[in-house]
Design an enzyme around this catalytic site. Sequence first.
Site, short mmCIF file in Angstrom:
data_model
loop_
_atom_site.label_atom_id
_atom_site.label_comp_id
_atom_site.label_asym_id
_atom_site.label_seq_id
_atom_site.Cartn_x
_atom_site.Cartn_y
_atom_site.Cartn_z
N ARG A 94 0.04 -7.00 -8.26
CA ARG A 94 0.97 -7.73 -7.39
C ARG A 94 0.99 -7.14 -5.97
O ARG A 94 1.04 -5.93 -5.78
CB ARG A 94 2.39 -7.67 -7.97
CG ARG A 94 3.43 -8.31 -7.09
CD ARG A 94 4.77 -8.37 -7.77
NE ARG A 94 5.32 -7.08 -8.07
CZ ARG A 94 5.94 -6.29 -7.18
NH1 ARG A 94 6.06 -6.65 -5.92
NH2 ARG A 94 6.44 -5.14 -7.56
N GLU A 138 4.14 -3.50 4.53
CA GLU A 138 3.83 -2.77 3.30
C GLU A 138 2.35 -2.94 2.99
O GLU A 138 1.66 -3.75 3.60
CB GLU A 138 4.72 -3.25 2.14
CG GLU A 138 6.16 -2.78 2.30
CD GLU A 138 7.07 -3.23 1.16
OE1 GLU A 138 6.59 -3.51 0.07
OE2 GLU A 138 8.29 -3.31 1.42
N ARG A 161 -1.75 -1.34 -4.00
CA ARG A 161 -0.94 -0.37 -4.74
C ARG A 161 -1.69 0.29 -5.89
O ARG A 161 -1.53 1.48 -6.15
CB ARG A 161 0.28 -1.13 -5.27
CG ARG A 161 1.43 -0.29 -5.60
CD ARG A 161 2.61 -1.17 -5.90
NE ARG A 161 3.40 -1.46 -4.72
CZ ARG A 161 4.52 -2.18 -4.73
NH1 ARG A 161 4.95 -2.69 -5.87
NH2 ARG A 161 5.20 -2.39 -3.64
N ALA A 193 15.61 -14.15 -10.34
CA ALA A 193 15.04 -15.37 -10.93
C ALA A 193 16.08 -16.10 -11.78
O ALA A 193 16.27 -17.32 -11.64
CB ALA A 193 13.81 -15.02 -11.76
N GLU A 228 9.82 -11.74 -13.55
CA GLU A 228 8.85 -10.80 -14.13
C GLU A 228 8.50 -11.15 -15.57
O GLU A 228 7.43 -10.78 -16.06
CB GLU A 228 9.41 -9.37 -14.04
CG GLU A 228 8.34 -8.30 -14.27
CD GLU A 228 8.85 -6.90 -14.04
OE1 GLU A 228 9.95 -6.72 -13.45
OE2 GLU A 228 8.15 -5.95 -14.44
N SER A 283 19.88 -11.82 -15.45
CA SER A 283 20.69 -12.01 -14.24
C SER A 283 20.09 -11.33 -13.01
O SER A 283 20.81 -10.86 -12.14
CB SER A 283 22.11 -11.50 -14.49
OG SER A 283 22.09 -10.13 -14.86
N HIS A 301 6.00 0.31 -12.88
CA HIS A 301 6.88 -0.38 -11.93
C HIS A 301 7.05 -1.86 -12.23
O HIS A 301 8.16 -2.39 -12.13
CB HIS A 301 6.29 -0.20 -10.53
CG HIS A 301 7.12 -0.76 -9.42
ND1 HIS A 301 8.42 -0.40 -9.20
CD2 HIS A 301 6.81 -1.67 -8.45
CE1 HIS A 301 8.90 -1.05 -8.13
NE2 HIS A 301 7.94 -1.83 -7.68
N HIS A 345 3.73 2.12 -9.56
CA HIS A 345 4.04 2.35 -8.15
C HIS A 345 3.55 3.74 -7.78
O HIS A 345 3.75 4.69 -8.53
CB HIS A 345 5.56 2.25 -7.92
CG HIS A 345 5.91 2.06 -6.47
ND1 HIS A 345 5.82 3.10 -5.56
CD2 HIS A 345 6.32 0.99 -5.77
CE1 HIS A 345 6.18 2.64 -4.37
NE2 HIS A 345 6.48 1.36 -4.47
C1 SIN Z 1 8.76 -0.86 -2.77
O1 SIN Z 1 9.74 -0.91 -2.04
O2 SIN Z 1 7.80 -0.13 -2.59
C2 SIN Z 1 8.73 -1.75 -3.98
C3 SIN Z 1 8.61 -3.14 -3.53
C4 SIN Z 1 7.87 -3.93 -4.52
O3 SIN Z 1 7.76 -3.55 -5.68
O4 SIN Z 1 7.34 -4.98 -4.13
#
Ligand code: SIN
Length: 537
Positions: free
Chosen positions: A384, A117, A281, A18, A373, A15, A349, A237
Amino acid sequence: MTSGRAPVRVVVVGSGIAGLTVALHAADAGCRVTLATKDVLEHANTRYAQGGIAGVMFPDDRADAHLQDTLIAGAGLGDPAAVRVLVEEGPARIRELIALGVAFDRAADGTLVKGLEAAHSYPRILHAGGDATGTAIERALVAALRTAEIRILEHAFLVDLIRDGDRVVGVDLLIGETDDAEGHRLRLDADAVVLATGGAGELYAHSTNPDVATADGIAAALRVGAAVADLEFVQFHPTTIAVGTPFLVSEAVRGEGAILIDDDGRRFVFDAHPDGELAPRDVVARAIARRMEEQGGRPVLLDVSPLHPCDASARASYLARRFPTIDAAVRERGLDWSREPIPVTPAAHYLMGGVVTDLHGRTSVPGLYAVGETARTGVHGANRLASNSLLEGAVFGARAGDVIAGDADEDAWTGPGIAPAPAASDSAASDPSSSPFPDPVPAFSRPLLQRAMWDGAGLVRDDGGLAHTAALIAAWRAQPRTPRREKEYEDENLLLVAAHLVAAARARTLSVGAHYRRDTAPTPRSPAPNLVVEGSS
Ligand code: SIN
């Protein structure tokens, strides 16, 4: 819905964005949809997404630029056709979310606020409630689900997929288990089953994911022989608060200007990449891990002083307004980030790999779909791009939901036509022969598995650590256990997926993207040759 036949029966498991999107689209197309989720509807990974959703929503941005950023972040292993679908259909899906009531943050003049980002060449991230984007999206989709003609089963755990010949024809669920009650089994027959159970964050000792992320869908897909690929690509992350339970500090904080410093106050990420804190990342996460090792394991520091550099109280009110969720978590831990840098450390992450699908979520097993995912659509490659995960869930969830009714009328199943990266077979994944079982084998526990995965199959890997982890997992899998409770089924799922992940990591001897082997020379980060792209299929 096709005329003259009963509605196509669809079971969606999961839920998050996706699963909810598939359910809504399939119901719109006339399918009879049941959505099953193992907790309450809202308890999905989507709810915890902070930074936002990426999409080409501004006239001076370009789909080609988003495509290029995605392929570069993915270290050249992304599938250009899938990425093209993602970036070209993303804006329509974002507008659909807005129509459902997601109030993305807007400036005083009503225009959408742009967020930046890492590894994006354009500030194309939309956010809601500052850093509560996932919550806003989850809430709107759940509200839509509740008003649609969709049967909702909460506390319904996927024990297994049901097969008839080579086709998936339903699900076996465990319903209503509580601490005091065992729950009961329910078999649901279906013309189509959609796996939308999220990733595998619970495999690791440190994770940004809620504890529901136990790879249930990927494990069930493996058990019915579906193709699974790229499990070695686990995204860590870079920044979670290193005090108390790990808590995500969105990349958007660095996008707004925050910097990473070490014990000596030095901005060390530039040693690894010219884009510093806004490098892809995986690069930033490894740079932090390396620096932590060099400084005796102490976390590095996230310094937000570049935001309102001369005025700590202006900074405090800006942080509370722009990042209210993170601000509260920081303060709950007794820290004041408006005045002092806070300790941060990487955590697992996101899983880039998963069940191999075509561009409509079809897996290699007739009747079985995977989205979000859980799926390996090919959009993420080896790493990603930030804020592409919600987008993927929305785009490919809609695509799957839109085709299921029509697929049921086709005689032949057209699954993924792409050749998946070599996946570890189950025999390879359970073969301990290359390393003997450790002696003695410790009794299995989830925390021990998580520690073993963190140490042996984490941010930085080598064959010795992977072999040891593989042997431990094989030994645990060889121990007799008969799962009956939900947590025990989850443990079996985690062990199965861990075995495949580690086998895939051993098989990929060169470093690429998020998969880093310290025992082999790194592959240069290159987007070629995948940047020569053709239109979507
Ligand atoms: C974040 O807010 O850094 C995570 C966002 C993401 O995983 O794309």
